[in-house]
Motif scaffolding. Sequence first.
Motif, short mmCIF file in Angstrom:
data_model
loop_
_atom_site.label_atom_id
_atom_site.label_comp_id
_atom_site.label_asym_id
_atom_site.label_seq_id
_atom_site.Cartn_x
_atom_site.Cartn_y
_atom_site.Cartn_z
N LEU A 211 -4.48 -3.22 -11.34
CA LEU A 211 -4.51 -2.32 -10.19
C LEU A 211 -5.93 -2.16 -9.64
N TYR A 212 -6.90 -2.14 -10.54
CA TYR A 212 -8.28 -2.02 -10.08
C TYR A 212 -8.72 -3.28 -9.35
N ARG A 213 -8.32 -4.44 -9.86
CA ARG A 213 -8.70 -5.70 -9.23
C ARG A 213 -8.01 -5.87 -7.87
N ALA A 214 -6.86 -5.23 -7.69
CA ALA A 214 -6.11 -5.39 -6.46
C ALA A 214 -6.39 -4.29 -5.44
N ARG A 215 -7.38 -3.43 -5.72
CA ARG A 215 -7.59 -2.27 -4.86
C ARG A 215 -7.93 -2.67 -3.43
N ARG A 216 -8.75 -3.71 -3.27
CA ARG A 216 -9.12 -4.14 -1.91
C ARG A 216 -7.97 -4.87 -1.23
N LEU A 217 -7.21 -5.61 -1.99
CA LEU A 217 -6.05 -6.30 -1.44
C LEU A 217 -5.02 -5.31 -0.92
N LEU A 218 -4.86 -4.20 -1.59
CA LEU A 218 -3.91 -3.17 -1.16
C LEU A 218 -4.32 -2.56 0.17
N LEU A 219 -5.61 -2.50 0.42
CA LEU A 219 -6.12 -1.86 1.65
C LEU A 219 -6.29 -2.83 2.82
N THR A 220 -6.36 -4.13 2.50
CA THR A 220 -6.64 -5.10 3.57
C THR A 220 -5.53 -6.11 3.79
N GLY A 221 -4.62 -6.24 2.86
CA GLY A 221 -3.54 -7.22 3.01
C GLY A 221 -2.58 -6.83 4.12
N ALA A 222 -2.27 -7.77 4.99
CA ALA A 222 -1.38 -7.49 6.12
C ALA A 222 0.03 -7.17 5.68
N ASN A 223 0.45 -7.68 4.51
CA ASN A 223 1.82 -7.45 4.06
C ASN A 223 1.96 -6.11 3.35
#
Length: 223
Positions: A211-223
């Motif tokens: 979850l920590y590694r995906a924190r930026r993906l959660l905020l920037t991913g279009a999906n």
Amino acid sequence: MQATLLPPGLVGGRDAVGSTPAKHFTTRAITWAVNQLLTRDVVISALARDLQVGWRTLWKAIEGPLQERLKEISDQASVEALGLDEHVWRHCGPHKNRMITGVVDHTRPKRGKDGKTKPFARLLDVQVGRSGAVAEDWLASQGKEFASKIRIAAIDPYRGYANAISATLKEADMVVDIFHVTKLASQALDEVRRRVQQDTLGRRGHAKDPLYRARRLLLTGAN
């Protein structure tokens, strides 16, 4: 018709042509003359007499600034989308009030040949302070004609601005600007991520936690 009394310190110096007591115009003098023309029933010849210059001398000095003011008035009369937002103008120092309220024109230009309009923003005014009273006083000072043309009022999620819009722009649709919508949505998503992290592992995120590694993906991913 005679102009109002001339404030002191507006002009100074001597004209190099003949003995005419023409002056070098200060910025204050030009601003005063333009304000007189726009707000009082006075003619240029009366202002020229007060400034002790000829008609042509005065007109040459104020023509440009006058046209700029007239354009500003014309542009402001066509405002259909208005934005209110706060800003910290001073982060330190002895000044008690560090906040300002910015008033922005968001009226989109007419559609081009491609059928699209480009984003547009033009600063109309800046008022010291951040409160509903500051915003309401500014809106009320613009007059009923200005208020009647506003169709959209964009604000940050602040109750004071919302109250000001409700009181003065009754016909306008109030919306929250996209920056603050995105910020609030991102903040909520991040809070959920932290809560799930605590519920599943009982601690804050570490560098190798999914979850920590995906924190930026959660905020920037279009999906």
